[in-house]
Motif scaffolding. Structure first.
Motif, PDB file in Angstrom:
ATOM      1  N   PHE A   7       0.869  -1.179   0.000  1.00 27.38           N
ATOM      2  CA  PHE A   7       0.000   0.000   0.000  1.00 27.38           C
ATOM      3  C   PHE A   7       0.910   1.234   0.000  1.00 27.38           C
ATOM      4  CE2 PHE A   7      -1.912  -3.452   2.448  1.00 27.38           C
ATOM      5  CZ  PHE A   7      -3.086  -3.670   1.760  1.00 27.38           C
ATOM      6  N   GLY A   9       1.613   3.965  -1.670  1.00 30.54           N
ATOM      7  CA  GLY A   9       1.326   5.390  -1.848  1.00 30.54           C
ATOM      8  C   GLY A   9       2.472   6.076  -2.566  1.00 30.54           C
ATOM      9  N   GLU A  29       1.436  -1.105  -5.087  1.00 31.31           N
ATOM     10  CA  GLU A  29       0.421  -0.044  -5.068  1.00 31.31           C
ATOM     11  C   GLU A  29      -0.460  -0.215  -6.299  1.00 31.31           C
ATOM     12  OE1 GLU A  29      -2.045   2.509  -4.272  1.00 31.31           O
ATOM     13  OE2 GLU A  29      -0.403   2.648  -2.827  1.00 31.31           O
ATOM     14  N   ASN A  30      -1.760   0.028  -6.166  1.00 29.28           N
ATOM     15  CA  ASN A  30      -2.630  -0.102  -7.337  1.00 29.28           C
ATOM     16  C   ASN A  30      -3.372   1.177  -7.718  1.00 29.28           C
ATOM     17  OD1 ASN A  30      -4.526  -0.066  -5.284  1.00 29.28           O
ATOM     18  ND2 ASN A  30      -5.686  -1.810  -6.035  1.00 29.28           N
ATOM     19  N   ASN A  31      -3.215   2.255  -6.965  1.00 28.87           N
ATOM     20  CA  ASN A  31      -3.868   3.518  -7.289  1.00 28.87           C
ATOM     21  C   ASN A  31      -3.036   4.258  -8.334  1.00 28.87           C
ATOM     22  OD1 ASN A  31      -3.985   6.612  -6.772  1.00 28.87           O
ATOM     23  ND2 ASN A  31      -5.950   5.807  -6.032  1.00 28.87           N
ATOM     24  N   SER A  32      -3.644   4.602  -9.466  1.00 24.18           N
ATOM     25  CA  SER A  32      -2.886   5.192 -10.578  1.00 24.18           C
ATOM     26  C   SER A  32      -2.272   6.540 -10.218  1.00 24.18           C
ATOM     27  CB  SER A  32      -3.755   5.313 -11.826  1.00 24.18           C
ATOM     28  OG  SER A  32      -4.880   6.110 -11.568  1.00 24.18           O
ATOM     29  N   ASP A  33      -2.976   7.356  -9.442  1.00 17.38           N
ATOM     30  CA  ASP A  33      -2.411   8.647  -9.044  1.00 17.38           C
ATOM     31  C   ASP A  33      -1.200   8.451  -8.131  1.00 17.38           C
ATOM     32  OD1 ASP A  33      -4.356  10.048 -10.481  1.00 17.38           O
ATOM     33  OD2 ASP A  33      -5.699  10.178  -8.746  1.00 17.38           O
ATOM     34  N   ALA A  34      -1.327   7.549  -7.167  1.00 19.04           N
ATOM     35  CA  ALA A  34      -0.207   7.268  -6.261  1.00 19.04           C
ATOM     36  C   ALA A  34       0.966   6.666  -7.023  1.00 19.04           C
ATOM     37  CB  ALA A  34      -0.656   6.338  -5.139  1.00 19.04           C
ATOM     38  N   ASP A  57      -2.939  -4.880  -6.646  1.00 17.41           N
ATOM     39  CA  ASP A  57      -3.543  -4.849  -5.321  1.00 17.41           C
ATOM     40  C   ASP A  57      -2.681  -5.715  -4.397  1.00 17.41           C
ATOM     41  OD1 ASP A  57      -5.108  -5.313  -3.030  1.00 17.41           O
ATOM     42  OD2 ASP A  57      -6.960  -5.304  -4.174  1.00 17.41           O
TER      43      ASP A  57
END
Length: 142
Positions: A7, A9, A29-34, A57
């Protein structure tokens, strides 16, 4: 040591470890912005040769290609319980070295479910409160 930052970030924890002498850090990390910020931070610090980014994820890793980590950071969303779940998943695929230190961040009032005390591979070293956060320091024995 080898480090895994779950996770991740912006990658602050893993990047700090590399800056202090860790041989390698893997970021999950899987959030594109992060991910965009994480990759920019790695480039800015010129740590491309000592890092790897996995855009997945943290709960869905099925295999591990790198060396097992001696240090694992898990900063999952508060109240999700996903930090220790992701660490367990990593351990099950051989990504965590015996003797590793695990640091799981939770919201300060959360409890960390380490499973059955007699069979759990984790030993609580200590827990420290920092503002709204609680950091749980664990030792892992395979």
């Amino acid at each position: 040591c080898h480090v895994i930052d779950l996770f991740a970030g912006t990658g602050a924890l893993g990047l700090e470890a590399v800056s202090r002498g860790a041989a390698f850090a893997s970021f999950v990390e899987n959030n594109s912005d992060a991910l965009a910020v994480l990759r920019a931070n790695i480039a800015k610090l010129q740590f491309q040769s000592s890092t790897a980014v996995m855009a997945v994820d943290a709960l869905s890793l099925l295999y591990w290609r790198g060396a097992p980590a001696q240090l694992v950071f898990a900063d999952a969303p508060y109240r999700s319980g996903d930090g220790i779940i992701a660490v367990n998943a990593l351990a099950n695929i051989g990504a965590v070295a015996s003797g590793a230190i695990i640091v799981v961040e939770t919201e300060k009032s959360e409890t960390l479910d380490l499973g059955d005390g007699d069979t759990s591979p984790y030993t609580m070293i200590q827990a420290r409160r920092y503002g709204k956060a609680m950091l749980h320091f664990l030792a892992y024995e395979d």
